[in-house]
Design a protein around this motif. Structure first.
Motif: not given
Length: 765
Positions: A670, A673-674, A703, A712
């Motif tokens: 996560e 992804r951020k 998330p 999310p």
């Protein structure tokens, strides 16, 4: 005071001269002083009784092996004193084994018994290929050593000591000797190629209600009239011939062609059906499988499995015959070949631990590089001194141990001279080399592939090893610099004429194979004609003709511009078409080259290229040197592209390849992804900088939540990202991570668009 207990042993007599009672009492007191540190190993303890944690000394080495009776770590003679000084542990179990030739008492008859014919595609199990059995016996000595007094106490002498000492020490010794060694627990001693998994199609296989009944015999292929190697499709009952083997035997591929046309996945080989089972193949899973409902599936076509008899060879038997016919097993063992052994420093071999040739070859090459020699072997004493309490789990320690074992020559010494100066090939003294068990266990820990004994790709392992070196050299000299180079990518927006230069770190130059550059096209065309004729006439081609590709053509293909569609131009603030060129921004000291012998077909199915490429002795890649921004070139504005472009209404899509690269480094998915989201898909370097700046954030691993959303899920979900196993499989074929991610993503979308489920199983179809 230095204590020394001398017990005289005689091979011809079992008598032992016991020590004086006074001395025995002193030794009993000595053991009593260390009794609190003596432990009895439990089921979860790892007992390192086969190998020193700092060297490749074993109980068969000249000094034997010392196993700490508290930590159960093993030490060679030159390392046990240092362990005592570092930890204060005083009690060690000393194992010393002496190899003796087996004595033939004549009861078994003259000569060696003939080798059994293998009946199972396996190694080291009943019915499988036999591994070479040792023609030796072992004389084992077991002692207890107390440091720093160097007191030597034989195991049998414990009976003369106090009850408390005898019971505790004997229990510890017995448990240590009975326990599986740590290396034994990690090894798979036998490989069984017949272990099969239940097919994912077996439980819910749909069969056509066509009232087809299959006779118990007299079968033939419905397309070519072949009467052997026949497969019954369990969906529609078609009887078709199997695949053509590399030597021209087998079938005409009609069963495979039927699967490609119909998609019906399971087939059973006729002639192998018995009450105990049959050969079942899954074309979708591309493997032999188990079908728990086979009896029911066969009865659908009127076949009573309980009344069937075996009339044809199973696939296992065919593979065994093939291996024996082409001599593959004997070739692997180098049987009958008189090889001249080399001895001394840098001439140490490595044992194959079960399909570990990829690891052996990579590490032999790595330790031919001075940077790695200096880093690990040159700093050996410091690395060992700074090692943690369990050196088997320390990367630097195990790499240094391996490097010293390969370079020192301590395990590459000529055998003692004998009267027979030139022995027969079969009577040569074979060198065992070193067995990198601890290293293999450590570097494979937690990895879905390298933690197994399956065959692996050397290029993929090389990158895995480089990544581990990188993580363990963040505050010290990094030998990876010998392989590291910068790649310059120049992107030219064709609409605006402006350019963008970026750089990235790489360790391998991946060269494509331009098949159109083959220099023997006429010979290839003639071979294809003969191949088709041989297939029609069911003959065997004597020799295969491979495409000969000049290495220079591979370099030219690497340098060719690549068109980038849907490029977001920051000059136009819209999508455009761009051209990308790849060049070297810097050159490494040692260039690692991988030939990308796999390619994708139009259906995204990977295909291996069987080609011949002659590597030149000297390589000039100066024409691939990048020059950076040139006079007259205008750079594209440095603006992060929007995650949602004006012509898109769907949720933003993150760059999966960057997410995966960050996750590989050990960061939470996560968080990766951020990082990609907040840096606008602008590359690994920018995302890494974001990660390093936000690692202390309390929501670092939470998330991703977009500002315009209540929770999310507004971006591509984790389930939409290709699995790491799938990515690794395709990368091992020679493709880049970006190509692998795009291919998998495209395949998933294709199946999703067709309304199908089970995305994880469709990628390699």
């Amino acid at each position: 005071m230095c204590w020394l207990l001398l017990l005289l042993l005689s091979r011809s007599s079992s008598s032992i001269f016991p020590p004086r009672p006074g001395i025995m009492a002193e030794f009993s007191d000595l053991l009593l002083s260390v009794l609190s540190s003596v432990r009895v190993p439990r089921s979860g303890d790892r007992v390192h009784k086969d190998e020193c944690v700092f060297s490749f000394d074993t109980p068969e080495s000249e000094g034997g092996l010392y196993i700490c009776m508290n930590t159960f770590l093993g030490f060679g003679k030159q390392h046990v004193e240092k362990h005592y000084q570092k930890t204060g542990q005083r009690a060690y179990l000393h194992l010393r084994r002496t190899r003796l030739p087996k004595v033939d008492d004549g009861s078994s008859g003259a000569g060696d018994p003939p080798k059994k014919k293998p009946t199972r595609l396996a190694i080291g199990v009943e019915g499988g290929f036999e591994v070479d059995t040792e023609n030796f016996e072992y004389d084992e000595e077991v002692k207890v050593i107390i440091l720093p007094e160097n007191a030597i106490i034989l195991r049998d002498s414990l009976t003369l000591m106090s009850t408390a000492v005898r019971d505790r020490v004997s229990a510890s010794i017995d448990a240590m000797l009975a326990a599986d060694s740590a290396s034994r627990k990690q090894e798979i001693q036998a490989w069984d190629g017949e272990v099969r998994q239940v097919s994912k199609h077996a439980l819910d296989l749909k069969q056509m209600g066509n009232n087809l009944r299959i006779p118990p015999c007299g079968w033939k292929c419905s397309r070519c009239d072949l009467k052997e190697n026949l497969w019954l499709n369990l969906t529609d009952g078609s009887i078709l011939c199997g695949r053509r083997y590399f030597d021209g035997s087998g079938g005409n591929n009609h069963a495979l062609e039927h699967y490609k046309q119909s998609g019906y996945p399971l087939a059973v080989k006729l002639g192998t059906i018995t009450p105990d089972g049959a050969d079942v193949y899954s074309y979708d899973e591309d493997d032999m499988v188990l079908d728990p409902n086979l009896a029911e599936h066969l009865s659908h076509f009127g076949i009573n499995m309980m009344k069937m008899q075996k009339t044809d060879k199973t696939m296992t038997e065919l593979e065994i015959d093939m291996n024996q016919r082409i001599g593959e097993w004997e070739t692997i063992q180098e049987s009958g070949v008189h090889l001249k052994p080399l001895y001394g420093p840098e001439y140490t071999g490595m044992q194959n631990l079960g399909n570990s040739c990829y690891l052996n070859s990579v590490m032999q090459v790595v330790f031919s590089i001075p940077d790695f020699q200096n880093k690990y072997v040159g700093n050996l004493e410091k690395i060992f001194k700074d090692s943690p309490s369990d050196p088997t789990q320390d990367f630097n320690t195990q790499v240094a141990k391996l490097g010293y074992g390969l370079l020192s020559g301590e395990h590459s010494k000529p055998p003692p001279e004998t009267e027979d100066s030139d022995p027969e090939p079969g009577k040569q003294v074979e060198l065992d080399g070193i067995a990198p068990r601890m290293f293999k266990t450590l570097v494979g820990k937690g990895h879905p592939e390298f933690s197994t004994n399956r065959q692996q790709d050397a290029q993929e392992f090389f990158l895995h090893f480089i990544n581990m070196v990188e993580r363990n050299c963040r505050s010290s000299e990094n030998p990876n610099e010998a392989f590291r180079f910068l790649v310059e990518e120049r992107i030219n927006c064709l609409a605006s004429g402006k350019v963008k230069y970026t750089q990235r770190v790489d360790y391998i130059m991946q060269l494509p194979v331009p098949m159109e550059a083959a220099i023997n096209k006429d010979e290839l065309a003639e071979y294809e004609v003969k191949k088709r004729e041989a297939e029609e006439d069911k003959n065997t081609l004597l020799e295969m003709v491979r495409a000969k590709i000049p290495f220079e053509s591979c370099l030219q293909s690497y340098a060719m511009p690549e068109q980038v569609d849907d490029f977001w131009s920051t000059a136009l603030l819209a999508k455009s078409v761009a051209v990308k060129k790849t060049r070297f921004a810097s050159f490494p000291d040692y260039l690692v080259i991988q030939i990308k012998k796999f390619t994708f077909g139009l259906d995204w199915v990977p295909k291996k290229l069987d080609v011949s490429i002659e590597m030149p002795d000297e390589l000039d890649i100066s024409q691939l040197r990048g020059g950076g921004l040139q006079t007259g070139e205008e750079e594209l504005p440095d603006i992060a592209p929007p995650l949602v472009t004006p012509d898109e209404t769907k949720a933003p899509v993150l760059d999966e390849s960057v997410v995966i690269q960050l996750a590989e480094m050990g960061f939470p998915l996560e968080a990766c992804r951020k990082a990609v989201y907040h840096t606008g898909n602008s590359g690994v370097e920018a995302a890494m900088n974001w990660v390093m700046s936000h690692m202390e954030d309390p929501d670092f691993a939470n998330p991703l939540v977009l500002p315009c959303s209540s929770g999310p899920g507004s971006t591509v979900t984790v389930s939409d990202l290709p699995s790491e196993d799938s990515i690794a499989t395709i990368v091992s074929m020679g493709f880049s991570r970006e190509q692998a991610a795009r291919a998998l993503k495209a395949t998933v979308r294709m199946w999703a668009g067709a309304g199908k489920e089970g995305k994880q199983g469709c990628c390699m179809g």
